[in-house]
Design an enzyme around this catalytic site. Structure first.
Site, PDB file in Angstrom:
ATOM      1  N   CYS A 139       0.825  -1.212   0.000  1.00 15.57           N
ATOM      2  CA  CYS A 139       0.000   0.000   0.000  1.00 15.57           C
ATOM      3  C   CYS A 139       0.859   1.262   0.000  1.00 15.57           C
ATOM      4  O   CYS A 139       0.634   2.181  -0.794  1.00 15.57           O
ATOM      5  CB  CYS A 139      -0.954  -0.004   1.193  1.00 15.57           C
ATOM      6  SG  CYS A 139      -0.172  -0.424   2.776  1.00 15.57           S
ATOM      7  N   ASN A 140       1.857   1.311   0.880  1.00 14.58           N
ATOM      8  CA  ASN A 140       2.715   2.496   0.935  1.00 14.58           C
ATOM      9  C   ASN A 140       3.522   2.673  -0.342  1.00 14.58           C
ATOM     10  O   ASN A 140       3.670   3.786  -0.857  1.00 14.58           O
ATOM     11  CB  ASN A 140       3.659   2.397   2.141  1.00 14.58           C
ATOM     12  CG  ASN A 140       2.991   2.800   3.432  1.00 14.58           C
ATOM     13  OD1 ASN A 140       2.419   3.883   3.530  1.00 14.58           O
ATOM     14  ND2 ASN A 140       3.042   1.940   4.433  1.00 14.58           N
ATOM     15  N   GLN A 300      -4.884   2.272   3.472  1.00 13.58           N
ATOM     16  CA  GLN A 300      -4.133   1.034   3.272  1.00 13.58           C
ATOM     17  C   GLN A 300      -5.011  -0.159   2.898  1.00 13.58           C
ATOM     18  O   GLN A 300      -4.540  -1.116   2.275  1.00 13.58           O
ATOM     19  CB  GLN A 300      -3.331   0.693   4.539  1.00 13.58           C
ATOM     20  CG  GLN A 300      -4.133   0.136   5.705  1.00 13.58           C
ATOM     21  CD  GLN A 300      -4.894   1.185   6.491  1.00 13.58           C
ATOM     22  OE1 GLN A 300      -4.718   2.379   6.258  1.00 13.58           O
ATOM     23  NE2 GLN A 300      -5.719   0.758   7.433  1.00 13.58           N
TER      24      GLN A 300
END
EC number: 1.2.1.59
Length: 340
Positions: A139-140, A300
Site C-alpha cells: 500500500c505504501n 491502506q
C-alpha cells in the site's frame, strides 16, 4: 471472460473479489478461506463459492457453511489466481500454481523474488504484459509510485526523500498495536519502502524513513522530490489534478484529518468507506525551482485493489494500460481531481 480465483478472503481479498465481480471481462469463480469466521458467513450469504484447505472442510461444514471444494479445486477452475494470503504464505502456494500451470498475482507482503515483476499500473503496466507471476507492491509503495510516476510526467524525477507515518493496524486487527507509542519501522535508513520502489523504478535515488503510529485509519506520507528541471507549482497541480487514482484535498473542505476523510468517504457512500485514490493535501504542495514537497494520506485497505485488477489484465495480455485503467476506474468509481 477470464475466470479469476481469490486465494485469501481478508482485508484485501474481499475487496479484490468485489472488484472482480464488477469487471465486464472477469468472473469470480470462488474464494479460498481457512477459517469459518464472519467474513466466510457473509461471503456464503452473498452467494460466493467458498473453497478451503482439506483439513478445514469439517470445521466449515460444522459451522453450516457449504464448501465448494479444496483450494486446489479452486485453482483448477481458474485462469488466474489473485493470492491475498498473509505475508509469506503466497510464496508457499507458488509451487502449486506452478504445478497447475496457473498465472498468479501476489501482494506486497511477499518478497519481490516470488514474482517475475513488481507492479504499479501507472509506472510499468507494459513491462508486466504476459508475465505469469506479478507482485502488486504494498500500500505504501503503491502510493509512492503513483505520486512519483505522475510528477515524472512534468520533469524527470532525480531524487526522492520520504517519511512515512504508518498506521499500526487495520481496524479489525484487534490484537495488534502499539496503543500508546511511536515505533521506528525500523530505526535505520532506508526503510524497506525505498527498496520496494526500486523494484519498479530500478535506478531511482530514493531514501525513506518510517514510523508506526497508534492509529488504524490511514498512513501519511511526507515527500520531497528533486526534479531534473525547474518547474512551477501550477504544472505540478495540473498533472496531479488530471491523473486518475489521485485526488486533491482542499483546506476549504475543513476535512484534513484522516478521521475526517473517513467521514467524507461515508458521506460519499463509498463501499466500506474506502478511498483507493492517493489523497494529496493541495495546500501542502510546495514548489521551488527543481524541488517539490507535498503530503498525502493513504487508505491502506483499498489502495492496491485497482492495481490487482490491472495486474490480472496485464498478466493475461487482455488490453493496453490505458484501456485497463479506464475500465477499472469506471467500474470502481475511482476519481481524479478534487475529492469533493
Amino acid at each position: 471472460m477470464i475466470n479469476v480465483a481469490v486465494n485469501g478472503y481478508g482485508t484485501i481479498g474481499k475487496r479484490v473479489a468485489d472488484a472482480i465481480i464488477k469487471q465486464p471481462d472477469m468472473k469470480l469463480v470462488g474464494v479460498a478461506k481457512t477459517s469459518p469466521n464472519y467474513e466466510a458467513f457473509i461471503a456464503h450469504r452473498r452467494g460466493i463459492r467458498i473453497y478451503v484447505p482439506q483439513q478445514s472442510i469439517k470445521k466449515f461444514e460444522e459451522s453450516g457453511i457449504p464448501v465448494a471444494g479444496t483450494v486446489e479445486d479452486l485453482i483448477k477452475t481458474s485462469d488466474i489466481v489473485v493470492d491475498t494470503t498473509p505475508n509469506g504464505v503466497g510464496a508457499q502456494y507458488k509451487p502449486i500454481y506452478l504445478q497447475l500451470q496457473r498465472n498468479a498475482i501476489f501482494q506486497g507482503g511477499e518478497k519481490a523474488e516470488v514474482a517475475d515483476i513488481s507492479f504499479s499500473a501507472l509506472c510499468n503496466y507494459n513491462e508486466a504484459l504476459g508475465k505469469k507471476y506479478i507482485r502488486v507492491v504494498s500500500c505504501n509503495t503503491t502510493a509512492l509510485l503513483r505520486t512519483i510516476c505522475t510528477v515524472n510526467k512534468v520533469s524527470k524525477v532525480e531524487k526522492v526523500r520520504a517519511t512515512i507515518v504508518r498506521r499500526a493496524a487495520d481496524q479489525k486487527e484487534v490484537k495488534k498495536g502499539p496503543i500508546n507509542s511511536l515505533v521506528p519501522d525500523p530505526a535505520t535508513v532506508p526503510s524497506h519502502h525505498a527498496k520496494d520502489v526500486n523494484s519498479v523504478i530500478r535506478n531511482l535515488d530514493i531514501a525513506t524513513m518510517a514510523v508506526i503510529a497508534p492509529t488504524t485509519l490511514m498512513h501519511m506520507h511526507f515527500i520531497n522530490i528533486t526534479l531534473k528541471d525547474k518547474v512551477e507549482k501550477k504544472d505540478i497541480l495540473s498533472v496531479l489534478e488530471n491523473t486518475p487514482r489521485i485526488v486533491l484535498i482542499s483546506s476549504k473542505y475543513d476535512a484534513e484529518a484522516t478521521a475526517e476523510l473517513v467521514e467524507v468517504a461515508r458521506d460519499l457512500k463509498r463501499d466500506r468507506n474506502d478511498i483507493p485514490e492517493v489523497m494529496i493535501f493541495s495546500d501542502s504542495i510546495y514548489v521551488k525551482d527543481d524541488e517539490v514537497m507535498l503530503m498525502y494520506a493513504v487508505h491502506q485497505e483499498s489502495i492496491v485493489v485497482p492495481e490487482n485488477i490491472d495486474a490480472i489484465r496485464a498478466s493475461m495480455k487482455l488490453m493496453s494500460a490505458e484501456d485497463s485503467m479506464r475500465i477499472t476506474n469506471e467500474s470502481l468509481g475511482i476519481l481524479k481531481g478534487y475529492l469533493i
